[in-house]
Write a protein that holds these residues in place. Sequence first.
Motif, PDB file in Angstrom:
ATOM      1  N   LEU A  48       0.743  -1.365   0.149  1.00 56.14           N
ATOM      2  CA  LEU A  48       0.187  -0.013  -0.037  1.00 56.14           C
ATOM      3  C   LEU A  48       0.958   1.409   0.052  1.00 56.14           C
ATOM      4  CD1 LEU A  48      -2.868  -1.121   2.328  1.00 56.14           C
ATOM      5  CD2 LEU A  48      -3.020  -0.614   0.017  1.00 56.14           C
ATOM      6  N   ASN A  49       1.825   1.175   0.794  1.00 54.16           N
ATOM      7  CA  ASN A  49       2.872   2.279   0.915  1.00 54.16           C
ATOM      8  C   ASN A  49       3.399   2.680  -0.546  1.00 54.16           C
ATOM      9  OD1 ASN A  49       2.308   2.984   3.450  1.00 54.16           O
ATOM     10  ND2 ASN A  49       4.207   1.873   4.314  1.00 54.16           N
ATOM     11  N   CYS A  50       4.076   1.737  -0.947  1.00 58.00           N
ATOM     12  CA  CYS A  50       4.395   1.606  -2.743  1.00 58.00           C
ATOM     13  C   CYS A  50       3.341   2.117  -3.341  1.00 58.00           C
ATOM     14  CB  CYS A  50       4.941   0.053  -3.147  1.00 58.00           C
ATOM     15  SG  CYS A  50       6.403  -0.334  -2.240  1.00 58.00           S
ATOM     16  N   LYS A  51       2.147   1.747  -3.411  1.00 54.93           N
ATOM     17  CA  LYS A  51       1.227   2.157  -4.611  1.00 54.93           C
ATOM     18  C   LYS A  51       1.169   3.751  -4.212  1.00 54.93           C
ATOM     19  CE  LYS A  51      -3.408   1.420  -5.758  1.00 54.93           C
ATOM     20  NZ  LYS A  51      -4.802   0.483  -5.361  1.00 54.93           N
ATOM     21  N   CYS A  52       0.766   4.207  -2.911  1.00 52.57           N
ATOM     22  CA  CYS A  52       0.812   5.818  -2.487  1.00 52.57           C
ATOM     23  C   CYS A  52       1.881   6.439  -3.002  1.00 52.57           C
ATOM     24  CB  CYS A  52       0.310   5.823  -1.291  1.00 52.57           C
ATOM     25  SG  CYS A  52      -0.915   5.269  -0.630  1.00 52.57           S
ATOM     26  N   ILE A  53       3.194   6.126  -2.857  1.00 53.74           N
ATOM     27  CA  ILE A  53       4.247   6.786  -3.218  1.00 53.74           C
ATOM     28  C   ILE A  53       4.506   6.870  -4.776  1.00 53.74           C
ATOM     29  CG2 ILE A  53       6.907   6.922  -3.550  1.00 53.74           C
ATOM     30  CD1 ILE A  53       7.006   5.457  -0.659  1.00 53.74           C
ATOM     31  N   GLN A  54       4.135   5.865  -5.609  1.00 57.26           N
ATOM     32  CA  GLN A  54       4.169   5.970  -6.704  1.00 57.26           C
ATOM     33  C   GLN A  54       2.931   6.805  -7.505  1.00 57.26           C
ATOM     34  OE1 GLN A  54       4.386   1.715  -8.209  1.00 57.26           O
ATOM     35  NE2 GLN A  54       5.837   2.329  -9.422  1.00 57.26           N
ATOM     36  N   LYS A  55       1.834   6.962  -6.741  1.00 47.61           N
ATOM     37  CA  LYS A  55       0.916   7.620  -7.290  1.00 47.61           C
ATOM     38  C   LYS A  55       1.208   9.167  -7.301  1.00 47.61           C
ATOM     39  CE  LYS A  55      -4.196   7.984  -6.810  1.00 47.61           C
ATOM     40  NZ  LYS A  55      -5.182   7.541  -5.651  1.00 47.61           N
ATOM     41  N   TYR A  56       1.931   9.609  -6.461  1.00 47.14           N
ATOM     42  CA  TYR A  56       2.226  11.167  -6.455  1.00 47.14           C
ATOM     43  C   TYR A  56       3.815  11.356  -6.848  1.00 47.14           C
ATOM     44  CZ  TYR A  56      -2.132  11.211  -4.050  1.00 47.14           C
ATOM     45  OH  TYR A  56      -3.390  11.194  -3.877  1.00 47.14           O
ATOM     46  N   LEU A  57       4.402  10.127  -7.410  1.00 44.86           N
ATOM     47  CA  LEU A  57       5.886  10.567  -7.658  1.00 44.86           C
ATOM     48  C   LEU A  57       6.003  10.530  -9.151  1.00 44.86           C
ATOM     49  CD1 LEU A  57       8.718  10.577  -6.197  1.00 44.86           C
ATOM     50  CD2 LEU A  57       8.870   7.966  -6.542  1.00 44.86           C
ATOM     51  N   THR A  58       6.883  11.485  -9.499  1.00 43.07           N
ATOM     52  CA  THR A  58       7.221  11.689 -11.110  1.00 43.07           C
ATOM     53  C   THR A  58       8.548  10.986 -11.244  1.00 43.07           C
ATOM     54  OG1 THR A  58       6.030  13.718 -11.175  1.00 43.07           O
ATOM     55  CG2 THR A  58       7.640  13.318 -12.852  1.00 43.07           C
ATOM     56  N   LEU A  59       8.601   9.743 -11.706  1.00 43.41           N
ATOM     57  CA  LEU A  59      10.025   9.275 -12.092  1.00 43.41           C
ATOM     58  C   LEU A  59      10.541   9.461 -13.296  1.00 43.41           C
ATOM     59  CD1 LEU A  59       8.713   5.639 -10.960  1.00 43.41           C
ATOM     60  CD2 LEU A  59      10.079   7.222  -9.610  1.00 43.41           C
ATOM     61  N   THR A  60      12.019   9.501 -13.387  1.00 38.88           N
ATOM     62  CA  THR A  60      12.588   9.794 -14.725  1.00 38.88           C
ATOM     63  C   THR A  60      12.793   8.414 -15.151  1.00 38.88           C
ATOM     64  OG1 THR A  60      14.740   8.903 -13.699  1.00 38.88           O
ATOM     65  CG2 THR A  60      14.148  11.293 -13.311  1.00 38.88           C
ATOM     66  N   VAL A  61      13.145   8.280 -16.524  1.00 37.75           N
ATOM     67  CA  VAL A  61      12.962   7.000 -17.158  1.00 37.75           C
ATOM     68  C   VAL A  61      14.056   5.892 -16.580  1.00 37.75           C
ATOM     69  CG1 VAL A  61      13.781   6.061 -19.415  1.00 37.75           C
ATOM     70  CG2 VAL A  61      12.772   8.396 -19.418  1.00 37.75           C
ATOM     71  N   GLU A  62      15.142   6.357 -15.890  1.00 35.90           N
ATOM     72  CA  GLU A  62      15.883   5.573 -15.392  1.00 35.90           C
ATOM     73  C   GLU A  62      15.362   4.964 -13.915  1.00 35.90           C
ATOM     74  OE1 GLU A  62      20.266   5.294 -13.035  1.00 35.90           O
ATOM     75  OE2 GLU A  62      19.962   6.725 -14.435  1.00 35.90           O
ATOM     76  N   GLN A  63      15.115   5.867 -13.384  1.00 33.53           N
ATOM     77  CA  GLN A  63      14.063   5.240 -12.186  1.00 33.53           C
ATOM     78  C   GLN A  63      12.731   4.447 -12.251  1.00 33.53           C
ATOM     79  OE1 GLN A  63      13.116   9.145 -10.500  1.00 33.53           O
ATOM     80  NE2 GLN A  63      14.875   9.367  -9.182  1.00 33.53           N
ATOM     81  N   LYS A  64      12.226   4.697 -13.380  1.00 32.53           N
ATOM     82  CA  LYS A  64      11.047   4.096 -13.880  1.00 32.53           C
ATOM     83  C   LYS A  64      11.527   2.528 -14.242  1.00 32.53           C
ATOM     84  CE  LYS A  64       6.816   3.503 -16.375  1.00 32.53           C
ATOM     85  NZ  LYS A  64       6.548   2.474 -15.847  1.00 32.53           N
ATOM     86  N   ASN A  65      12.743   2.348 -14.869  1.00 33.52           N
ATOM     87  CA  ASN A  65      13.131   1.179 -15.235  1.00 33.52           C
ATOM     88  C   ASN A  65      13.645   0.409 -14.170  1.00 33.52           C
ATOM     89  OD1 ASN A  65      12.726   1.712 -17.804  1.00 33.52           O
ATOM     90  ND2 ASN A  65      14.720   2.527 -18.280  1.00 33.52           N
ATOM     91  N   ASN A  66      14.238   1.116 -13.240  1.00 39.09           N
ATOM     92  CA  ASN A  66      14.372   0.237 -11.852  1.00 39.09           C
ATOM     93  C   ASN A  66      13.408  -0.299 -11.121  1.00 39.09           C
ATOM     94  OD1 ASN A  66      17.320   1.082 -12.435  1.00 39.09           O
ATOM     95  ND2 ASN A  66      17.489   2.662 -11.204  1.00 39.09           N
ATOM     96  N   VAL A  67      12.476   0.774 -10.943  1.00 33.55           N
ATOM     97  CA  VAL A  67      11.247   0.123 -10.160  1.00 33.55           C
ATOM     98  C   VAL A  67      10.556  -1.092 -11.155  1.00 33.55           C
ATOM     99  CG1 VAL A  67       8.734   0.809 -10.044  1.00 33.55           C
ATOM    100  CG2 VAL A  67      10.550   2.663  -9.410  1.00 33.55           C
ATOM    101  N   ASP A  68      10.495  -0.851 -12.451  1.00 35.30           N
ATOM    102  CA  ASP A  68       9.787  -2.045 -13.362  1.00 35.30           C
ATOM    103  C   ASP A  68      10.833  -3.304 -13.069  1.00 35.30           C
ATOM    104  OD1 ASP A  68       7.843  -0.208 -14.245  1.00 35.30           O
ATOM    105  OD2 ASP A  68       8.620   0.136 -16.122  1.00 35.30           O
ATOM    106  N   GLU A  69      12.014  -3.208 -12.998  1.00 28.35           N
ATOM    107  CA  GLU A  69      13.093  -4.213 -12.771  1.00 28.35           C
ATOM    108  C   GLU A  69      12.675  -5.037 -11.656  1.00 28.35           C
ATOM    109  OE1 GLU A  69      17.585  -5.284 -12.244  1.00 28.35           O
ATOM    110  OE2 GLU A  69      17.208  -3.701 -13.475  1.00 28.35           O
ATOM    111  N   ILE A  70      12.553  -4.336 -10.495  1.00 25.21           N
ATOM    112  CA  ILE A  70      12.283  -4.962  -9.135  1.00 25.21           C
ATOM    113  C   ILE A  70      10.969  -5.544  -9.144  1.00 25.21           C
ATOM    114  CG2 ILE A  70      11.575  -2.922  -7.683  1.00 25.21           C
ATOM    115  CD1 ILE A  70      13.668  -4.146  -5.598  1.00 25.21           C
TER     116      ILE A  70
END
Length: 124
Positions: A48-70
């Motif tokens: 739930l915390n991850c979902k909330c953080i992602q909802k309001y967080l603007t990720l760079t392309v590299e950050q998004k790739n890291n999140v997608d990988e994990i």
Amino acid sequence: MRNKQQYEQLMLQYSQIKTCSENISKMIDSERFDEAITLLKSREALFLNCKCIQKYLTLTVEQKNNVDEIVSQIRELEKKNISMLAENMAVVKEQISEAKRNEKLLHAYDFDEKHIGSILNLEE
């Protein structure tokens, strides 16, 4: 700066979820199912915390790739855990069926006043 801290917090929580998945796998292997269930329940808050953080967080392309990988790694671990549980469930189901068949056979040959004349269904 705040985005970077939130991103680091997000990755930390995803790492905790991944560690939990690995621990659950070990618990399933050692048949410590009660502990695994407890760990599963405690993990829900992290999701739930991850979902909330992602909802309001603007990720760079590299950050998004890291999140997608994990997230992909967590997904694979969870699939592995589910398949191990399904295999264990099939084994337990077969053991229960075997025990029921054996019990029926034992009762079929247990002649006392209440079982005289009873019929055994061999198809079961």
